[in-house]
Design an enzyme around this catalytic site. Sequence first.
Site, PDB file in Angstrom:
ATOM      1  N   CYS A 152       0.746  -1.153   0.176  1.00  0.00           N
ATOM      2  CA  CYS A 152       0.090  -0.054   0.161  1.00  0.00           C
ATOM      3  C   CYS A 152       0.923   1.366  -0.180  1.00  0.00           C
ATOM      4  O   CYS A 152       1.506   1.516  -1.164  1.00  0.00           O
ATOM      5  CB  CYS A 152      -0.744  -0.190   1.010  1.00  0.00           C
ATOM      6  SG  CYS A 152      -2.096   1.468   1.524  1.00  0.00           S
ATOM      7  N   ASP A 209      -8.314  -3.346  -8.559  1.00  0.00           N
ATOM      8  CA  ASP A 209      -7.832  -2.250  -7.643  1.00  0.00           C
ATOM      9  C   ASP A 209      -8.220  -0.885  -8.025  1.00  0.00           C
ATOM     10  O   ASP A 209      -7.968  -0.450  -8.966  1.00  0.00           O
ATOM     11  CB  ASP A 209      -6.303  -2.136  -7.339  1.00  0.00           C
ATOM     12  CG  ASP A 209      -5.712  -1.234  -6.181  1.00  0.00           C
ATOM     13  OD1 ASP A 209      -6.662  -0.159  -5.795  1.00  0.00           O
ATOM     14  OD2 ASP A 209      -4.600  -1.441  -5.789  1.00  0.00           O
ATOM     15  N   HIS A 241      -7.238  -4.198  -4.326  1.00  0.00           N
ATOM     16  CA  HIS A 241      -6.113  -3.753  -3.452  1.00  0.00           C
ATOM     17  C   HIS A 241      -5.941  -4.245  -2.155  1.00  0.00           C
ATOM     18  O   HIS A 241      -7.196  -4.475  -1.583  1.00  0.00           O
ATOM     19  CB  HIS A 241      -6.508  -2.130  -3.110  1.00  0.00           C
ATOM     20  CG  HIS A 241      -5.287  -1.089  -2.313  1.00  0.00           C
ATOM     21  ND1 HIS A 241      -4.286  -0.655  -3.298  1.00  0.00           N
ATOM     22  CD2 HIS A 241      -4.928  -1.154  -1.299  1.00  0.00           C
ATOM     23  CE1 HIS A 241      -3.496  -0.216  -2.339  1.00  0.00           C
ATOM     24  NE2 HIS A 241      -3.949  -0.311  -1.212  1.00  0.00           N
TER      25      HIS A 241
END
Length: 272
Positions: A152, A209, A241
Amino acid sequence: MNETLTRRTLLAGGFALAVQPVSADVIQTSADGLTVGEAQIPAPDGVLVPAYFARPKNGKKLPVVLVVQEIFGVHEHIKDICRRLAHQGYFAIAPSLYHRQGDVTKLEMKDIFPVVGKVPDAQVMSDLDATVAWAQRTKAANTKRLAITGFCWGGRICWLYSAHSKTLKAACPFYGRLVGQPSELQPKHPLDIVKDLNAPILGFYGAKDRGIPLESIEQIRKSVSEHHKKAEIIVYPDSEHGFHADYRPSYNEKDAKDAFAKLLAFFKKNGV
């Protein structure tokens, strides 16, 4: 008390408020055979940066992996990844890179973004360098065999550190932002630094994502090709994601295991 609820409550204790509730199926890697603990890493500005580390017991001259936190900080999932890597023979270290700005593991999402927005990239690069220097001083590490992985927020940092460090051997970012508008604290993004990459990169992304569009992935693929840099991007068609984060609903077990196996092979291929 309900056994499942009890386990959820115990697991949730090591995670940011922003990621509650936490899945009951969180992976918990044993520390058996490892030396694990907390460290205080001296940074050039005099600040002591907290860090979590894990390494094989009695190991010497171990290859080093920097583990860069998600936006949620150095919580239980990031610590668990350190232990997973340590069981593979690595000295894995996760420095708390928001330390000066605040402890986001105690915050809800609406309060996390203002903290993260105050973190300068230059500070992060310097703290990662300080982490490498600290590892070398322990005499358990061989920092000539150095890799980085991040998730991330940390995925973006992997790209930047690969352009910053002259000694890094391999980088494996997971679903980090690739493009963005420059700012005073974040003057460049991965797409801007492709020509400056020093280490081979293997990146892992999810086609579903919603925060990292496929268009941006194709942009960086094209740039890598143009600059003849050693970077490969793997896109998992069915993943979102956070597909590697086993404590979240986005977790995709099949793709997470595949990516981790590829990460280990990539590190070894590049001498880490």
